[in-house]
Design an enzyme around this catalytic site. Structure first.
Site, short mmCIF file in Angstrom:
data_model
loop_
_atom_site.label_atom_id
_atom_site.label_comp_id
_atom_site.label_asym_id
_atom_site.label_seq_id
_atom_site.Cartn_x
_atom_site.Cartn_y
_atom_site.Cartn_z
N ASP A 165 1.99 -10.81 -0.49
CA ASP A 165 1.96 -11.24 -1.62
C ASP A 165 1.19 -12.18 -1.56
OD1 ASP A 165 3.03 -12.96 -4.20
OD2 ASP A 165 3.01 -10.84 -4.56
N ARG A 204 11.13 0.42 -1.07
CA ARG A 204 11.41 -0.54 -1.79
C ARG A 204 12.68 -0.59 -2.14
NH1 ARG A 204 8.14 -3.88 -6.78
NH2 ARG A 204 9.74 -5.05 -7.49
N ARG A 213 -4.25 -2.86 -4.00
CA ARG A 213 -3.01 -2.37 -4.13
C ARG A 213 -2.76 -0.77 -3.69
NH1 ARG A 213 -2.63 -4.33 -9.97
NH2 ARG A 213 -2.20 -6.37 -9.69
N ARG A 232 3.40 1.06 -6.34
CA ARG A 232 4.49 1.39 -7.00
C ARG A 232 3.98 2.97 -7.52
NH1 ARG A 232 6.17 -2.37 -11.53
NH2 ARG A 232 3.98 -3.22 -11.12
N TYR A 281 -0.39 -20.56 -10.40
CA TYR A 281 1.15 -20.21 -10.59
C TYR A 281 1.96 -21.40 -10.15
CZ TYR A 281 -0.24 -15.09 -10.36
OH TYR A 281 -0.77 -14.18 -10.85
#
Length: 358
Positions: free
Chosen positions: A77, A40, A27, A31, A154
Protein backbone atom coordinates in the site's frame (compact mmCIF):
# COMPACT_ATOMS: atom_id res chain seq x y z
CA UNK A 1 19.34 -13.45 -10.36
CA UNK A 2 19.83 -11.16 -13.37
CA UNK A 3 18.65 -13.63 -16.02
CA UNK A 4 15.08 -12.90 -17.08
CA UNK A 5 13.04 -15.17 -19.32
CA UNK A 6 10.80 -12.23 -20.29
CA UNK A 7 12.40 -8.78 -20.20
CA UNK A 8 10.20 -6.94 -22.73
CA UNK A 9 8.77 -4.71 -19.98
CA UNK A 10 12.22 -3.49 -18.94
CA UNK A 11 13.33 -3.16 -22.56
CA UNK A 12 10.27 -1.08 -23.46
CA UNK A 13 10.89 1.19 -20.47
CA UNK A 14 14.33 1.91 -21.94
CA UNK A 15 12.73 2.33 -25.41
CA UNK A 16 14.62 -0.68 -26.77
CA UNK A 17 13.12 -2.97 -29.45
CA UNK A 18 10.57 -5.57 -28.31
CA UNK A 19 8.53 -8.23 -30.11
CA UNK A 20 5.20 -6.91 -28.82
CA UNK A 21 3.89 -4.23 -26.47
CA UNK A 22 4.33 -5.35 -22.85
CA UNK A 23 1.36 -5.20 -20.49
CA UNK A 24 0.65 -5.07 -16.79
CA UNK A 25 -2.16 -3.44 -14.80
CA UNK A 26 -2.21 -1.14 -11.83
CA UNK A 27 -3.93 -3.06 -9.00
CA UNK A 28 -3.61 -6.26 -11.04
CA UNK A 29 -3.67 -8.13 -7.71
CA UNK A 30 -6.98 -7.06 -6.24
CA UNK A 31 -10.60 -7.58 -5.33
CA UNK A 32 -11.79 -8.36 -8.87
CA UNK A 33 -10.12 -11.78 -8.45
CA UNK A 34 -12.01 -14.34 -6.33
CA UNK A 35 -8.73 -15.94 -5.25
CA UNK A 36 -7.56 -12.57 -3.94
CA UNK A 37 -10.74 -12.14 -1.92
CA UNK A 38 -10.24 -15.61 -0.43
CA UNK A 39 -6.63 -14.85 0.52
CA UNK A 40 -7.60 -11.50 2.04
CA UNK A 41 -10.26 -13.23 4.12
CA UNK A 42 -7.62 -15.71 5.26
CA UNK A 43 -5.33 -12.83 6.28
CA UNK A 44 -8.08 -11.16 8.34
CA UNK A 45 -7.59 -7.61 7.09
CA UNK A 46 -5.96 -5.65 4.29
CA UNK A 47 -3.08 -4.50 6.51
CA UNK A 48 -2.52 -8.02 7.82
CA UNK A 49 -2.37 -9.19 4.22
CA UNK A 50 0.27 -6.56 3.38
CA UNK A 51 2.35 -7.57 6.41
CA UNK A 52 2.18 -11.34 5.84
CA UNK A 53 5.12 -12.26 3.59
CA UNK A 54 3.67 -15.54 2.37
CA UNK A 55 0.22 -14.13 1.60
CA UNK A 56 1.54 -10.90 0.03
CA UNK A 57 3.64 -13.08 -2.26
CA UNK A 58 0.64 -15.28 -3.04
CA UNK A 59 -1.63 -12.42 -4.11
CA UNK A 60 1.16 -10.85 -6.19
CA UNK A 61 1.44 -14.11 -8.13
CA UNK A 62 -2.31 -14.70 -8.60
CA UNK A 63 -2.87 -12.53 -11.71
CA UNK A 64 0.27 -13.98 -13.34
CA UNK A 65 -1.27 -17.44 -13.13
CA UNK A 66 -4.33 -16.23 -15.03
CA UNK A 67 -2.87 -13.82 -17.58
CA UNK A 68 0.35 -13.45 -19.62
CA UNK A 69 1.43 -10.26 -17.84
CA UNK A 70 4.90 -8.93 -18.53
CA UNK A 71 5.56 -7.71 -14.99
CA UNK A 72 4.55 -8.37 -11.41
CA UNK A 73 3.99 -5.50 -8.99
CA UNK A 74 4.67 -5.78 -5.30
CA UNK A 75 1.49 -6.15 -3.29
CA UNK A 76 1.54 -3.43 -0.65
CA UNK A 77 0.00 0.00 0.00
CA UNK A 78 1.23 3.53 -0.65
CA UNK A 79 0.59 4.50 3.00
CA UNK A 80 3.21 2.23 4.55
CA UNK A 81 5.58 5.18 5.08
CA UNK A 82 3.11 7.40 7.00
CA UNK A 83 2.23 4.36 9.09
CA UNK A 84 5.91 3.76 9.91
CA UNK A 85 6.30 7.45 10.73
CA UNK A 86 3.88 6.88 13.61
CA UNK A 87 0.50 8.07 12.33
CA UNK A 88 -1.28 4.75 12.88
CA UNK A 89 -2.85 3.56 9.62
CA UNK A 90 -6.16 1.74 9.71
CA UNK A 91 -8.96 1.06 7.24
CA UNK A 92 -12.65 1.78 7.72
CA UNK A 93 -14.90 -0.51 5.69
CA UNK A 94 -16.31 1.53 2.81
CA UNK A 95 -14.38 4.62 3.91
CA UNK A 96 -10.81 3.83 2.85
CA UNK A 97 -7.61 4.61 4.76
CA UNK A 98 -7.57 6.59 7.99
CA UNK A 99 -4.89 7.70 10.46
CA UNK A 100 -5.10 7.90 14.23
CA UNK A 101 -2.81 10.96 14.14
CA UNK A 102 -2.55 13.78 11.59
CA UNK A 103 0.07 16.36 10.62
CA UNK A 104 -1.35 19.86 10.97
CA UNK A 105 1.65 21.95 12.08
CA UNK A 106 5.43 21.98 12.29
CA UNK A 107 5.40 20.40 15.75
CA UNK A 108 3.54 17.41 14.28
CA UNK A 109 6.32 16.99 11.70
CA UNK A 110 8.97 17.17 14.41
CA UNK A 111 7.09 14.47 16.35
CA UNK A 112 7.21 11.96 13.50
CA UNK A 113 9.28 8.83 14.03
CA UNK A 114 12.75 8.58 12.55
CA UNK A 115 12.57 6.41 9.45
CA UNK A 116 14.84 3.76 7.99
CA UNK A 117 13.02 1.69 5.42
CA UNK A 118 15.04 -1.51 5.76
CA UNK A 119 14.19 -1.65 9.48
CA UNK A 120 10.82 0.07 9.77
CA UNK A 121 9.28 -1.58 6.71
CA UNK A 122 11.19 -4.85 6.79
CA UNK A 123 7.95 -6.72 6.04
CA UNK A 124 7.84 -5.00 2.63
CA UNK A 125 11.42 -6.00 1.85
CA UNK A 126 10.67 -9.57 2.96
CA UNK A 127 7.77 -9.61 0.50
CA UNK A 128 9.95 -8.24 -2.33
CA UNK A 129 12.56 -10.94 -1.72
CA UNK A 130 9.95 -13.69 -1.51
CA UNK A 131 8.23 -12.54 -4.71
CA UNK A 132 11.52 -12.36 -6.63
CA UNK A 133 12.29 -15.88 -5.52
CA UNK A 134 8.82 -17.12 -6.48
CA UNK A 135 8.96 -15.40 -9.89
CA UNK A 136 12.15 -17.32 -10.67
CA UNK A 137 13.02 -14.96 -13.53
CA UNK A 138 9.70 -15.34 -15.37
CA UNK A 139 8.96 -11.59 -15.42
CA UNK A 140 10.41 -8.53 -13.65
CA UNK A 141 9.12 -7.20 -10.34
CA UNK A 142 7.97 -3.58 -9.93
CA UNK A 143 8.41 -1.81 -6.59
CA UNK A 144 6.52 1.36 -5.80
CA UNK A 145 5.73 4.21 -3.47
CA UNK A 146 3.33 7.09 -3.25
CA UNK A 147 4.70 10.53 -4.16
CA UNK A 148 5.50 12.96 -1.33
CA UNK A 149 2.54 15.19 -2.21
CA UNK A 150 0.15 12.24 -2.33
CA UNK A 151 1.41 10.90 1.01
CA UNK A 152 1.12 14.40 2.49
CA UNK A 153 -2.52 14.69 1.44
CA UNK A 154 -3.42 11.64 3.53
CA UNK A 155 -1.21 12.68 6.45
CA UNK A 156 -2.65 16.19 6.69
CA UNK A 157 -6.26 15.34 5.87
CA UNK A 158 -6.23 12.21 8.03
CA UNK A 159 -7.49 10.05 5.16
CA UNK A 160 -9.06 10.45 1.74
CA UNK A 161 -10.39 13.85 0.72
CA UNK A 162 -12.68 15.33 -1.90
CA UNK A 163 -11.37 18.90 -1.81
CA UNK A 164 -7.92 18.67 -0.12
CA UNK A 165 -8.82 21.80 1.85
CA UNK A 166 -6.48 21.24 4.80
CA UNK A 167 -3.42 20.18 2.83
CA UNK A 168 -3.83 22.98 0.29
CA UNK A 169 -4.33 25.49 3.09
CA UNK A 170 -1.01 24.39 4.56
CA UNK A 171 0.70 24.56 1.16
CA UNK A 172 -0.57 28.04 0.35
CA UNK A 173 -0.63 29.62 3.81
CA UNK A 174 2.35 27.87 5.45
CA UNK A 175 4.56 26.85 2.53
CA UNK A 176 7.66 26.53 4.71
CA UNK A 177 5.88 23.90 6.84
CA UNK A 178 4.66 22.03 3.77
CA UNK A 179 8.14 22.05 2.22
CA UNK A 180 9.58 20.66 5.45
CA UNK A 181 7.09 17.79 5.33
CA UNK A 182 7.60 17.13 1.62
CA UNK A 183 11.41 17.11 1.95
CA UNK A 184 11.17 14.60 4.79
CA UNK A 185 8.82 12.43 2.72
CA UNK A 186 10.94 12.65 -0.44
CA UNK A 187 14.01 11.39 1.40
CA UNK A 188 11.95 8.66 3.07
CA UNK A 189 10.53 7.55 -0.30
CA UNK A 190 14.01 7.48 -1.86
CA UNK A 191 15.26 5.33 1.02
CA UNK A 192 12.18 3.09 0.71
CA UNK A 193 12.52 2.57 -3.04
CA UNK A 194 16.25 1.92 -2.75
CA UNK A 195 15.53 -0.69 -0.08
CA UNK A 196 13.03 -2.33 -2.44
CA UNK A 197 15.63 -2.31 -5.23
CA UNK A 198 18.20 -3.85 -2.89
CA UNK A 199 15.65 -6.54 -1.99
CA UNK A 200 15.00 -7.34 -5.65
CA UNK A 201 12.70 -4.80 -7.35
CA UNK A 202 13.78 -4.37 -10.98
CA UNK A 203 11.79 -1.20 -11.77
CA UNK A 204 9.95 1.28 -9.56
CA UNK A 205 6.87 3.44 -9.97
CA UNK A 206 6.03 6.64 -8.09
CA UNK A 207 2.26 6.99 -7.73
CA UNK A 208 1.43 10.69 -7.72
CA UNK A 209 -2.26 9.96 -7.35
CA UNK A 210 -3.26 13.42 -6.15
CA UNK A 211 -0.76 15.65 -7.96
CA UNK A 212 -3.48 16.47 -10.46
CA UNK A 213 -5.45 18.22 -7.72
CA UNK A 214 -2.95 21.10 -7.79
CA UNK A 215 -2.75 24.17 -10.00
CA UNK A 216 -0.05 24.22 -12.69
CA UNK A 217 2.36 26.35 -10.67
CA UNK A 218 1.66 24.52 -7.40
CA UNK A 219 2.19 21.14 -9.08
CA UNK A 220 5.75 22.02 -10.03
CA UNK A 221 6.54 23.44 -6.59
CA UNK A 222 4.83 20.92 -4.30
CA UNK A 223 4.78 17.69 -6.33
CA UNK A 224 7.15 17.48 -9.28
CA UNK A 225 10.09 19.09 -7.45
CA UNK A 226 10.00 16.39 -4.80
CA UNK A 227 9.68 13.52 -7.26
CA UNK A 228 12.82 14.91 -8.93
CA UNK A 229 14.48 14.89 -5.51
CA UNK A 230 13.58 11.20 -5.13
CA UNK A 231 14.77 10.17 -8.58
CA UNK A 232 18.12 11.91 -8.08
CA UNK A 233 18.75 9.65 -5.06
CA UNK A 234 17.67 6.31 -6.54
CA UNK A 235 19.92 3.35 -7.23
CA UNK A 236 20.51 3.41 -10.97
CA UNK A 237 21.59 -0.18 -11.56
CA UNK A 238 21.02 -3.61 -9.99
CA UNK A 239 21.58 -7.18 -11.20
CA UNK A 240 23.68 -5.74 -14.03
CA UNK A 241 20.72 -3.80 -15.44
CA UNK A 242 19.42 -0.27 -15.28
CA UNK A 243 16.53 0.14 -12.81
CA UNK A 244 13.92 2.19 -14.72
CA UNK A 245 11.67 4.68 -12.96
CA UNK A 246 8.01 5.35 -13.88
CA UNK A 247 6.23 8.50 -12.72
CA UNK A 248 2.44 8.47 -12.82
CA UNK A 249 0.52 11.67 -12.07
CA UNK A 250 -3.20 11.13 -12.35
CA UNK A 251 -4.77 14.08 -14.21
CA UNK A 252 -1.29 15.30 -15.11
CA UNK A 253 -1.73 15.42 -18.89
CA UNK A 254 -1.37 19.19 -19.06
CA UNK A 255 2.15 18.99 -17.56
CA UNK A 256 3.60 16.22 -19.71
CA UNK A 257 6.64 18.15 -20.90
CA UNK A 258 7.65 19.08 -17.36
CA UNK A 259 7.07 15.53 -16.10
CA UNK A 260 9.18 14.13 -18.94
CA UNK A 261 12.11 16.24 -17.71
CA UNK A 262 11.98 14.98 -14.10
CA UNK A 263 14.52 12.22 -14.67
CA UNK A 264 12.12 9.28 -14.99
CA UNK A 265 12.44 6.75 -17.81
CA UNK A 266 8.69 6.52 -18.33
CA UNK A 267 5.64 8.72 -17.86
CA UNK A 268 2.37 7.04 -16.96
CA UNK A 269 -0.78 8.46 -18.56
CA UNK A 270 -4.34 8.35 -17.34
CA UNK A 271 -7.18 7.93 -19.84
CA UNK A 272 -7.85 11.66 -20.28
CA UNK A 273 -4.71 12.11 -22.40
CA UNK A 274 -4.46 10.89 -26.00
CA UNK A 275 -1.41 8.65 -26.13
CA UNK A 276 -0.63 9.60 -29.73
CA UNK A 277 -0.52 13.28 -28.81
CA UNK A 278 1.61 12.46 -25.77
CA UNK A 279 4.05 10.54 -27.94
CA UNK A 280 4.36 13.48 -30.33
CA UNK A 281 5.03 15.78 -27.40
CA UNK A 282 7.38 13.74 -25.20
CA UNK A 283 7.77 10.23 -26.64
CA UNK A 284 11.23 11.01 -27.98
CA UNK A 285 12.40 11.60 -24.39
CA UNK A 286 10.68 8.91 -22.34
CA UNK A 287 8.63 5.75 -22.64
CA UNK A 288 4.87 6.05 -22.15
CA UNK A 289 2.67 3.82 -20.03
CA UNK A 290 -1.10 3.51 -20.32
CA UNK A 291 -3.77 4.35 -20.84
CA UNK A 292 -7.11 2.59 -21.31
CA UNK A 293 -10.01 3.81 -19.19
CA UNK A 294 -10.51 1.08 -16.53
CA UNK A 295 -14.28 1.39 -17.07
CA UNK A 296 -13.88 -0.10 -20.55
CA UNK A 297 -13.40 -3.42 -18.76
CA UNK A 298 -17.13 -3.35 -17.95
CA UNK A 299 -17.89 -3.44 -21.69
CA UNK A 300 -18.06 -6.53 -23.88
CA UNK A 301 -14.86 -8.38 -24.87
CA UNK A 302 -15.39 -7.17 -28.45
CA UNK A 303 -15.56 -3.53 -27.29
CA UNK A 304 -12.47 -4.04 -25.10
CA UNK A 305 -10.56 -5.40 -28.09
CA UNK A 306 -11.67 -2.43 -30.16
CA UNK A 307 -10.37 0.00 -27.54
CA UNK A 308 -7.03 -1.80 -27.33
CA UNK A 309 -6.72 -1.54 -31.12
CA UNK A 310 -7.48 2.19 -30.99
CA UNK A 311 -4.79 2.87 -28.37
CA UNK A 312 -2.19 0.76 -30.18
CA UNK A 313 -2.93 2.61 -33.41
CA UNK A 314 -2.75 5.97 -31.64
CA UNK A 315 0.70 5.21 -30.22
CA UNK A 316 1.86 3.77 -33.52
CA UNK A 317 4.89 1.73 -34.50
CA UNK A 318 8.02 1.24 -32.46
CA UNK A 319 9.00 0.61 -28.86
CA UNK A 320 8.53 2.78 -25.80
CA UNK A 321 4.92 1.84 -24.96
CA UNK A 322 3.89 -0.20 -21.93
CA UNK A 323 0.19 -1.01 -22.15
CA UNK A 324 -1.71 -0.40 -18.93
CA UNK A 325 -4.95 1.02 -17.67
CA UNK A 326 -5.18 4.75 -17.00
CA UNK A 327 -5.66 3.90 -13.31
CA UNK A 328 -6.21 0.75 -11.27
CA UNK A 329 -8.59 -2.04 -12.23
CA UNK A 330 -11.81 -1.69 -10.20
CA UNK A 331 -13.26 -4.40 -7.91
CA UNK A 332 -16.42 -5.12 -9.93
CA UNK A 333 -14.65 -6.09 -13.16
CA UNK A 334 -15.20 -9.59 -14.57
CA UNK A 335 -11.85 -11.47 -14.65
CA UNK A 336 -12.81 -12.81 -18.10
CA UNK A 337 -12.89 -9.23 -19.37
CA UNK A 338 -9.36 -8.71 -18.07
CA UNK A 339 -8.38 -11.80 -20.05
CA UNK A 340 -9.94 -10.30 -23.17
CA UNK A 341 -7.97 -7.10 -22.54
CA UNK A 342 -4.62 -8.82 -22.05
CA UNK A 343 -5.18 -11.23 -24.93
CA UNK A 344 -6.01 -8.32 -27.25
CA UNK A 345 -2.72 -6.59 -26.44
CA UNK A 346 -0.77 -9.82 -26.93
CA UNK A 347 -2.47 -10.58 -30.26
CA UNK A 348 -2.75 -7.10 -31.80
CA UNK A 349 0.52 -5.43 -30.80
CA UNK A 350 3.23 -7.48 -32.60
CA UNK A 351 2.52 -5.78 -35.95
CA UNK A 352 3.56 -2.45 -34.40
CA UNK A 353 7.00 -3.84 -33.65
CA UNK A 354 7.90 -5.38 -36.99
CA UNK A 355 10.81 -3.73 -38.77
CA UNK A 356 9.65 -1.41 -41.53
CA UNK A 357 10.54 -2.88 -44.92
CA UNK A 358 13.05 -0.82 -46.86
Amino acid sequence: MSNLKNDRFLRALMRQPVDRTPIWMMRQAGRYLPEYRATRAQAGSFLDLCKNTELACEVTMQPLRRYPMDAAILFSDILTIPDALGLGLYFEEGEGPRFHKTVRCEADIDALNDFKAADDLSYVMDAVSAIRNELNGEVPLIGFSGSPWTLATYMVEGGSSKDFARVKAMAYDQPEVMHKLLALLADAVADYLNAQIAAGAQAVQIFDTWGGSLSASAYKVFSLKYMQRIIAQLTKEADGRSVPVIVFTKNGGQWLSSIADCGANCVGLDWTTDIGSARQQIGSRVALQGNMDPAILYASPARIREEVATILESFGHGSGHIFNLGHGVTPGVNPDHVKAFVDAVVELSPVYHQAVAR
